[in-house]
Design a protein around this motif. Structure first.
Motif, PDB file in Angstrom:
ATOM      1  N   LYS A 149       5.833   7.171  -1.968  1.00 16.38           N
ATOM      2  CA  LYS A 149       6.244   5.984  -1.237  1.00 16.38           C
ATOM      3  C   LYS A 149       5.353   4.392  -1.139  1.00 16.38           C
ATOM      4  CE  LYS A 149       9.998   6.525   1.505  1.00 16.38           C
ATOM      5  NZ  LYS A 149      10.730   7.011   2.986  1.00 16.38           N
ATOM      6  N   CYS A 150       5.273   3.090  -1.232  1.00 19.37           N
ATOM      7  CA  CYS A 150       4.584   2.150  -1.035  1.00 19.37           C
ATOM      8  C   CYS A 150       5.635   1.872   0.346  1.00 19.37           C
ATOM      9  CB  CYS A 150       4.225   1.930  -2.263  1.00 19.37           C
ATOM     10  SG  CYS A 150       3.460   2.464  -3.129  1.00 19.37           S
ATOM     11  N   TYR A 151       4.559   0.115   0.942  1.00 24.09           N
ATOM     12  CA  TYR A 151       4.885   0.098   1.780  1.00 24.09           C
ATOM     13  C   TYR A 151       3.945  -1.550   2.077  1.00 24.09           C
ATOM     14  CZ  TYR A 151       5.835   4.272   3.927  1.00 24.09           C
ATOM     15  OH  TYR A 151       6.221   5.426   4.049  1.00 24.09           O
ATOM     16  N   ARG A 152       5.062  -2.540   2.319  1.00 24.83           N
ATOM     17  CA  ARG A 152       5.053  -4.174   1.977  1.00 24.83           C
ATOM     18  C   ARG A 152       5.600  -4.483   3.283  1.00 24.83           C
ATOM     19  NH1 ARG A 152       9.283  -6.927   0.354  1.00 24.83           N
ATOM     20  NH2 ARG A 152      10.849  -6.545  -0.370  1.00 24.83           N
TER      21      ARG A 152
ATOM     22  N   ALA B  10      -0.027   9.945   9.606  1.00 23.38           N
ATOM     23  CA  ALA B  10       0.779   8.386   9.533  1.00 23.38           C
ATOM     24  C   ALA B  10       1.525   8.606   8.834  1.00 23.38           C
ATOM     25  CB  ALA B  10      -0.191   8.727   7.827  1.00 23.38           C
ATOM     26  N   SER B  11       3.105   9.719   8.718  1.00 23.65           N
ATOM     27  CA  SER B  11       4.237  10.099   8.831  1.00 23.65           C
ATOM     28  C   SER B  11       5.174   9.296   9.976  1.00 23.65           C
ATOM     29  CB  SER B  11       4.652  11.742   8.314  1.00 23.65           C
ATOM     30  OG  SER B  11       6.299  11.595   7.674  1.00 23.65           O
ATOM     31  N   ARG B  12       4.229   9.601  11.010  1.00 24.02           N
ATOM     32  CA  ARG B  12       5.076   9.318  12.431  1.00 24.02           C
ATOM     33  C   ARG B  12       5.083   8.295  12.264  1.00 24.02           C
ATOM     34  NH1 ARG B  12       2.394  13.301  14.905  1.00 24.02           N
ATOM     35  NH2 ARG B  12       1.612  11.513  16.309  1.00 24.02           N
ATOM     36  N   HIS B  13       4.001   7.189  12.189  1.00 24.01           N
ATOM     37  CA  HIS B  13       3.636   5.930  12.315  1.00 24.01           C
ATOM     38  C   HIS B  13       4.775   4.740  11.362  1.00 24.01           C
ATOM     39  CE1 HIS B  13       1.408   6.683  15.547  1.00 24.01           C
ATOM     40  NE2 HIS B  13      -0.089   7.335  14.195  1.00 24.01           N
ATOM     41  N   LEU B  14       4.539   5.559   9.610  1.00 22.03           N
ATOM     42  CA  LEU B  14       5.080   4.604   9.120  1.00 22.03           C
ATOM     43  C   LEU B  14       6.519   4.649   8.687  1.00 22.03           C
ATOM     44  CD1 LEU B  14       2.480   5.473   5.615  1.00 22.03           C
ATOM     45  CD2 LEU B  14       3.617   3.384   6.965  1.00 22.03           C
ATOM     46  N   THR B  15       7.320   5.592  10.352  1.00 26.19           N
ATOM     47  CA  THR B  15       8.333   6.570   9.750  1.00 26.19           C
ATOM     48  C   THR B  15       9.332   5.487  10.704  1.00 26.19           C
ATOM     49  OG1 THR B  15       8.454   8.308   9.533  1.00 26.19           O
ATOM     50  CG2 THR B  15      10.187   7.919  10.844  1.00 26.19           C
ATOM     51  N   GLN B  16       8.011   5.229  12.091  1.00 29.08           N
ATOM     52  CA  GLN B  16       8.711   3.997  13.024  1.00 29.08           C
ATOM     53  C   GLN B  16       8.820   2.821  12.887  1.00 29.08           C
ATOM     54  OE1 GLN B  16       6.625   4.862  16.664  1.00 29.08           O
ATOM     55  NE2 GLN B  16       7.853   3.152  18.374  1.00 29.08           N
ATOM     56  N   LEU B  17       7.110   2.610  12.389  1.00 33.39           N
ATOM     57  CA  LEU B  17       7.163   1.052  11.119  1.00 33.39           C
ATOM     58  C   LEU B  17       8.063   0.902  10.436  1.00 33.39           C
ATOM     59  CD1 LEU B  17       3.250   0.556  10.773  1.00 33.39           C
ATOM     60  CD2 LEU B  17       4.669  -0.638  12.777  1.00 33.39           C
ATOM     61  N   THR B  18       8.748   1.624  10.166  1.00 35.53           N
ATOM     62  CA  THR B  18       9.530   1.178   8.966  1.00 35.53           C
ATOM     63  C   THR B  18      10.953   0.892   9.342  1.00 35.53           C
ATOM     64  OG1 THR B  18       8.130   1.942   7.191  1.00 35.53           O
ATOM     65  CG2 THR B  18      10.767   1.853   6.801  1.00 35.53           C
ATOM     66  N   ALA B  19      12.080   1.821  10.065  1.00 35.85           N
ATOM     67  CA  ALA B  19      12.320   2.506  11.223  1.00 35.85           C
ATOM     68  C   ALA B  19      12.860   0.862  11.771  1.00 35.85           C
ATOM     69  CB  ALA B  19      13.037   3.444  11.743  1.00 35.85           C
ATOM     70  N   THR B  20      11.565   0.543  12.822  1.00 33.47           N
ATOM     71  CA  THR B  20      11.680  -1.155  13.541  1.00 33.47           C
ATOM     72  C   THR B  20      12.190  -2.055  12.420  1.00 33.47           C
ATOM     73  OG1 THR B  20      10.520   0.521  14.834  1.00 33.47           O
ATOM     74  CG2 THR B  20      10.883  -1.908  15.557  1.00 33.47           C
TER      75      THR B  20
ATOM     76  N   SER C 203       1.309  -1.289   0.142  1.00 32.96           N
ATOM     77  CA  SER C 203       0.103  -0.164   0.287  1.00 32.96           C
ATOM     78  C   SER C 203       0.870   1.476   0.085  1.00 32.96           C
ATOM     79  CB  SER C 203      -1.080  -0.328   1.125  1.00 32.96           C
ATOM     80  OG  SER C 203      -2.261  -1.151   1.407  1.00 32.96           O
ATOM     81  N   CYS C 204       0.020   1.803  -0.402  1.00 34.93           N
ATOM     82  CA  CYS C 204       0.637   3.634   0.018  1.00 34.93           C
ATOM     83  C   CYS C 204       0.645   4.256   0.131  1.00 34.93           C
ATOM     84  CB  CYS C 204       1.442   3.906  -2.395  1.00 34.93           C
ATOM     85  SG  CYS C 204       1.215   3.184  -3.371  1.00 34.93           S
ATOM     86  N   SER C 205       0.680   4.791   1.083  1.00 34.67           N
ATOM     87  CA  SER C 205       0.965   6.380   2.153  1.00 34.67           C
ATOM     88  C   SER C 205      -0.608   6.772   1.407  1.00 34.67           C
ATOM     89  CB  SER C 205       2.028   7.516   2.227  1.00 34.67           C
ATOM     90  OG  SER C 205       2.285   8.193   0.452  1.00 34.67           O
ATOM     91  N   THR C 206      -0.454   7.593   0.717  1.00 32.96           N
ATOM     92  CA  THR C 206      -2.242   8.074   0.224  1.00 32.96           C
ATOM     93  C   THR C 206      -3.241   7.073   0.733  1.00 32.96           C
ATOM     94  OG1 THR C 206      -1.681   7.480  -1.867  1.00 32.96           O
ATOM     95  CG2 THR C 206      -0.840   9.580  -0.762  1.00 32.96           C
ATOM     96  N   GLU C 207      -3.152   5.953   0.362  1.00 30.23           N
ATOM     97  CA  GLU C 207      -4.104   5.084  -0.015  1.00 30.23           C
ATOM     98  C   GLU C 207      -4.669   4.763   1.757  1.00 30.23           C
ATOM     99  OE1 GLU C 207      -2.947   2.196  -3.598  1.00 30.23           O
ATOM    100  OE2 GLU C 207      -2.293   1.466  -1.942  1.00 30.23           O
ATOM    101  N   ILE C 208      -3.559   4.667   2.943  1.00 32.05           N
ATOM    102  CA  ILE C 208      -3.607   4.059   4.573  1.00 32.05           C
ATOM    103  C   ILE C 208      -4.059   5.482   4.718  1.00 32.05           C
ATOM    104  CG2 ILE C 208      -2.014   4.019   6.423  1.00 32.05           C
ATOM    105  CD1 ILE C 208       0.583   2.948   4.439  1.00 32.05           C
TER     106      ILE C 208
END
Length: 361
Positions: free
Chosen positions: A339-342, A317-327, A301-306
């Motif tokens: 930016k898209c995420y899996r 969303a940016s704050r949460h996605l940044t932490q989840l990606t960094a972790t 999913s891309c950030s806009t969809e989320i």
């Protein structure tokens, strides 16, 4: 005939991968994190608790000093302690301290800049200073009010030096000295553990990802790391899942969350706990769990969809996605500029394994 002295002296080999405490860079980075608590979630408890203790006036001054004068504050070589480095800053020629910062601006840039400025013309007036900074780094990275305030000190180097040194001494004496004493034994365990690792079969990128426990952005880091002669890694209990970057003695440096190497044989309960805390912290928020579940269901999913699906603000969303990606729970990539995420299922599994190993070992 007496043999030449150089027959008895051998210059020590420069270690390509170094893991150490980097006490000054570590301290400066911890103080810098105090300005980021509203942008980043999952930072260490000391950062959150100390930021909450500051009055609005103290918070404002700290932000101004650390952000406006960061390149005057940060060292270019190693120091054995933060107080020793503060003494060095206090003894420096004030103009040299100011020129060190301005020189750094000429050495670095975030975009293609013109060559119309010299240090003299950049400092000729407040407006010239702002135009110079925007020319070097772009308007979106420059806070006009902050830099106008800073200019009054930039043209008065003794006042700038006095402000920097007095502020850093206050931060050290009031907040950081006792904390450094508390965390030092744990940090030393991480350093000792990684110093036992043989990095000879790893290239710079592999070593960096092994030590930090993170996949590094290919476009941003791989070329830089491969060209670097040496890397320096310093553990921290304040940085959470994120990475700090610095340069010291010509090396590229990283500040990473204190942890043990994979498959470490020597137990270190406090380091295991630190790693577990960082991982669980990322899962302790209901919105972050919903983000992970949504992405898992979608596949990617891309950030806009989320943002639309979970009704989040862009900043949240940016704050949460940044932490989840960094972790490490999410893997990010760019698709047509977005930016898209899996989900990284292996990271979820390793987190459960880490908790299990800690509880039943």
């Amino acid at each position: 005939m007496v043999p030449p002295i150089d027959q008895f002296i051998e210059t020590p080999a420069r270690t390509r991968i170094r893991v150490g405490l980097a006490p000054v860079q570590n301290a400066i980075h911890s103080l810098l994190l105090l300005t980021k608590t509203e942008e980043l979630s999952g930072l260490g408890d000391w950062v959150i608790e100390t930021a909450q203790k500051l009055t609005s006036e103290e918070r404002n001054e700290h932000y101004r000093v650390m952000i406006a004068f960061y390149h005057a504050i940060v060292p270019r070589r190693s120091w054995s302690s933060f107080p020793l480095y503060l003494d060095h800053l206090a003894d420096m020629d004030p103009v040299a301290l100011r020129d060190k910062m301005i020189g750094s601006y000429f050495e670095m840039t975030l975009r293609e800049a013109s060559d119309t400025f010299t240090p003299e013309t950049a400092l000729a007036s407040e407006e010239s200073y702002l135009v110079f900074l925007k020319d070097r780094f772009g308007e979106k990275y420059i806070d006009d009010d902050l830099e106008r305030w800073a200019y009054s000190y930039v043209i008065d180097p003794p006042a700038m030096q006095e402000l920097i040194v007095s502020h850093l001494r206050h931060c050290w004496d009031t907040y950081l000295a006792a904390e450094w004493t508390r965390v030092l034994p744990t940090l030393q365990k991480a350093v000792d553990a990684f110093q036992q690792v043989d990095f000879s079969q790893m290239d710079n990128v592999q070593a960096a990802e092994y030590i930090t426990g993170q996949a590094l952005d290919t476009d941003h880091w791989h070329g830089r790391l491969e060209k670097s002669d040496g890397l320096y890694f310093a553990p921290s209990l304040h940085v959470g899942p994120y990475l700090g970057k610095f340069h010291e003695n010509g090396r590229i440096g990283f500040i990473f969350g204190a942890r043990l190497p994979e498959n470490a044989t020597s137990p270190a309960t406090d380091l295991s706990l630190a790693d577990i805390y960082v991982r669980i912290n990322a899962l302790s928020d209901e919105k972050r769990l919903h983000i992970l579940k949504f992405i898992a269901n979608q596949g990617e999913s891309c950030s806009t969809e989320i943002i639309e699906a979970l009704e989040l603000s862009q900043s949240a969303a940016s704050r949460h996605l940044t932490q989840l990606t960094a972790t490490g729970y999410l893997i990010a990539r760019r698709v047509d500029g977005a930016k898209c995420y899996r989900l990284d299922k292996k990271r979820i599994g390793s987190t459960l394994d880490t908790i299990k190993a800690f509880l039943i070992s």
